[in-house]
Design an enzyme around this catalytic site. Structure first.
Site, PDB file in Angstrom:
ATOM      1  N   HIS A 104     -15.762  12.917  27.798  1.00  0.00           N
ATOM      2  CA  HIS A 104     -16.844  13.647  28.727  1.00  0.00           C
ATOM      3  C   HIS A 104     -18.111  12.570  28.600  1.00  0.00           C
ATOM      4  O   HIS A 104     -19.319  12.924  29.004  1.00  0.00           O
ATOM      5  CB  HIS A 104     -17.568  14.877  27.786  1.00  0.00           C
ATOM      6  CG  HIS A 104     -16.556  16.110  27.684  1.00  0.00           C
ATOM      7  ND1 HIS A 104     -15.632  16.122  26.672  1.00  0.00           N
ATOM      8  CD2 HIS A 104     -16.332  16.914  28.509  1.00  0.00           C
ATOM      9  CE1 HIS A 104     -15.124  17.481  26.914  1.00  0.00           C
ATOM     10  NE2 HIS A 104     -15.315  17.619  27.983  1.00  0.00           N
ATOM     11  N   ASP A 206       7.247  -6.132  -8.041  1.00  0.00           N
ATOM     12  CA  ASP A 206       8.846  -6.255  -7.995  1.00  0.00           C
ATOM     13  C   ASP A 206       9.366  -7.628  -7.531  1.00  0.00           C
ATOM     14  O   ASP A 206       9.486  -8.005  -6.456  1.00  0.00           O
ATOM     15  CB  ASP A 206       9.479  -5.178  -7.332  1.00  0.00           C
ATOM     16  CG  ASP A 206      10.884  -5.249  -7.185  1.00  0.00           C
ATOM     17  OD1 ASP A 206      11.531  -5.833  -7.938  1.00  0.00           O
ATOM     18  OD2 ASP A 206      11.347  -4.119  -6.948  1.00  0.00           O
ATOM     19  N   HIS A 209      13.739  -7.521  -7.509  1.00  0.00           N
ATOM     20  CA  HIS A 209      14.677  -7.461  -6.297  1.00  0.00           C
ATOM     21  C   HIS A 209      15.077  -8.461  -5.392  1.00  0.00           C
ATOM     22  O   HIS A 209      15.969  -8.766  -4.612  1.00  0.00           O
ATOM     23  CB  HIS A 209      14.090  -6.239  -5.304  1.00  0.00           C
ATOM     24  CG  HIS A 209      13.104  -6.802  -4.407  1.00  0.00           C
ATOM     25  ND1 HIS A 209      11.879  -7.332  -4.794  1.00  0.00           N
ATOM     26  CD2 HIS A 209      13.278  -7.274  -3.000  1.00  0.00           C
ATOM     27  CE1 HIS A 209      11.216  -8.005  -3.861  1.00  0.00           C
ATOM     28  NE2 HIS A 209      11.971  -7.652  -2.682  1.00  0.00           N
ATOM     29  N   HIS A 214      17.378 -10.106  -1.307  1.00  0.00           N
ATOM     30  CA  HIS A 214      17.315 -11.009  -0.437  1.00  0.00           C
ATOM     31  C   HIS A 214      18.225 -12.360  -0.319  1.00  0.00           C
ATOM     32  O   HIS A 214      18.134 -13.335   0.066  1.00  0.00           O
ATOM     33  CB  HIS A 214      15.987 -11.777  -0.457  1.00  0.00           C
ATOM     34  CG  HIS A 214      14.695 -10.826  -0.140  1.00  0.00           C
ATOM     35  ND1 HIS A 214      14.847  -9.918   0.659  1.00  0.00           N
ATOM     36  CD2 HIS A 214      13.687 -10.365  -1.034  1.00  0.00           C
ATOM     37  CE1 HIS A 214      13.580  -9.252   0.699  1.00  0.00           C
ATOM     38  NE2 HIS A 214      12.948  -9.435  -0.187  1.00  0.00           N
ATOM     39  N   ASP A 361      13.646  -5.370   2.981  1.00  0.00           N
ATOM     40  CA  ASP A 361      12.917  -4.511   2.285  1.00  0.00           C
ATOM     41  C   ASP A 361      12.909  -3.214   3.140  1.00  0.00           C
ATOM     42  O   ASP A 361      13.077  -2.158   2.460  1.00  0.00           O
ATOM     43  CB  ASP A 361      11.619  -5.163   2.256  1.00  0.00           C
ATOM     44  CG  ASP A 361      11.244  -6.367   1.222  1.00  0.00           C
ATOM     45  OD1 ASP A 361      12.021  -6.359   0.410  1.00  0.00           O
ATOM     46  OD2 ASP A 361      10.477  -7.099   1.402  1.00  0.00           O
TER      47      ASP A 361
END
Length: 442
Positions: A104, A206, A209, A214, A361
């Protein structure tokens, strides 16, 4: 229905109820009590250098405009017209003198004030009070070393108090040179079908991991004459540290490693970050300038970064089962051109929408979320006990509560802070809880 969120996280025993990742009622409490009260990262100075420059982003799921005003200050307000709630600006970034709603035509200035209403004299008989109908403004906005933060909560503590003891570790990323930092290469954006907390917690705590998830990426990036396990990701947790703040922030890093940065982002950026910039050593000291290697970090709740790899990202919540990731590459402003370009390429190759590590990930988080669709899966507590009770607070180089790098201490701190905030604890109660915890540990 109000969920007893504090009963879902037991930081002392190291357990988390998986309902926190998928329950819609918990998510709504999270939006109200976490994202509407925390200091949230919004933009970097380098994105809006000139008056009129703006970026659009989110605070939780609320869209906001971050604007460099004419006096050089930064204003943040809802990207929403007060007439019918239409989004004011649908561009990601740009430069403007004002913002006009495409529905508007109501027009707002760079501070979010309503300055124009079509047919104001005829349709409204000049009876609308424009001063009352400006965009909803973020009441607290602050800047720390070029990083712009905001909070919807006028009673939230000052930004420096909110960052607290994490400043020592944040500065290793943000305060390496007098010239400061800047973002290069634009933003990478993508969506994961997973809860935002999986990502924020991983970057907070973390390292565990990395040698597993990886492994293939590390193998592809490691020269043939290097031992992958011992030289890239040392399996001895004593060769690194993890820090946990009672404020929910956390970081982890190696203090002894081989060519972890060189293999991931390239030799030139690695050399610059690890001793190649004498100014950083002078500002930060040897421990932060040279010995924090392969680091990961989260400033609670959803602002994460990897110093050295230099990816910077926000995990935007998009419901309990989805997040949108916005990622950039950060460099020192005074870094040589070849270092900057190598950093951009190396970071994009590893931690971007198509990055080697990023895909690992994302697959983990997405698969967890799919498993949590099951009734029994949602009733089985998660173990967050690694390193429980083995922290210390007298490390000669790294202040605060620390532990070995393979640890979940910062995850426990992250979830405790999340549970306390999501349950609706007041800021007085939250800060008193922090002071009590520090006194007990001291």
């Amino acid at each position: 229905m109000v969920v007893d969120i504090r009963g879902l996280v037991d930081a002392k025993q190291g357990t988390v109820d998986p309902r926190i990742y998928h329950d819609e009622e918990i998510y709504q409490q999270e939006l109200k009590n976490v994202f509407a009260r925390c200091w949230l990262f919004l933009a970097h100075d380098s994105q809006i250098p000139n008056p009129g420059d703006y970026v659009t982003t989110y605070m939780g799921e609320d869209p906001v405009l971050v604007v460099r005003k004419r006096d050089g200050s930064v204003g943040v307000f809802m990207n929403q017209c007060r007439h019918r709630g239409m989004r004011l600006c649908r561009a990601d970034a740009g430069s403007a003198k004002s913002f006009s709603c495409s529905y508007h035509g109501w027009t707002y200035d760079l501070s979010g004030n309503l300055v124009g209403v079509p047919s104001e004299d005829d349709a409204y008989r000049n009876e609308i009070n424009k001063a009352e109908w400006g965009a909803v403004k973020v009441p607290q906005v602050d800047n720390y070393r070029g990083f712009i933060f905001g909070t919807w909560d006028p009673s939230a503590p000052p930004l420096l108090d909110y960052i607290g003891d994490f400043r020592f570790y944040f500065d290793a990323f943000a305060d390496r040179t007098e010239a400061g930092t800047e973002l290069i290469g634009g933003a990478h954006r993508w969506v994961f079908p997973a809860n935002w907390k999986f990502a924020a917690e991983q970057f907070c705590s973390d390292m565990y991991h990395a040698p597993i998830s990886h492994a293939s990426a590390v193998l592809a990036l490691t020269p043939d004459d290097q031992d992958v396990d011992e030289e890239v990701f040392p399996m001895d947790g004593t060769k690194g540290r993890q820090f946990s703040s009672e404020l929910g922030h956390g970081t982890g890093f190696f203090v002894e490693s081989g060519d972890v940065l060189a293999n991931i982002v390239g030799q030139k950026p690695a050399d610059w970050f690890q001793g190649g910039n004498p100014e950083a050593i002078g500002r930060l000291g040897d421990a932060r300038a040279e010995r924090m290697r392969g680091a990961h970090a989260t400033l609670f709740p959803n602002f994460s970064f990897l110093p050295g790899i230099n990816t910077l990202r926000i995990w935007h919540p998009k419901g309990p089962n989805e997040m949108e990731v916005w990622a950039w590459t950060l460099v020192d402003k005074n870094a040589p051109a070849d270092v900057r370009e190598a950093q951009r390429i190396g970071t994009g190759r590893t931690f971007s929408v198509a990055g080697l590590f990023e895909q690992d990930d994302g697959e983990n988080w997405s698969e967890i979320q799919r498993v949590l669709r099951g009734h029994i899966a949602r009733r089985s507590s998660f173990n967050v006990q690694m390193g429980l009770g083995h922290e210390w607070d007298d490390d000669p180089d790294f202040p605060g509560k620390v532990n070995r790098v393979y640890c979940e201490m910062a995850a426990r701190g992250f979830y405790k802070r999340w549970a306390d905030m999501a349950s609706g604890m007041s800021w007085d109660e939250l800060m008193a809880s922090v002071r009590k915890a520090v006194e007990v540990s001291g």
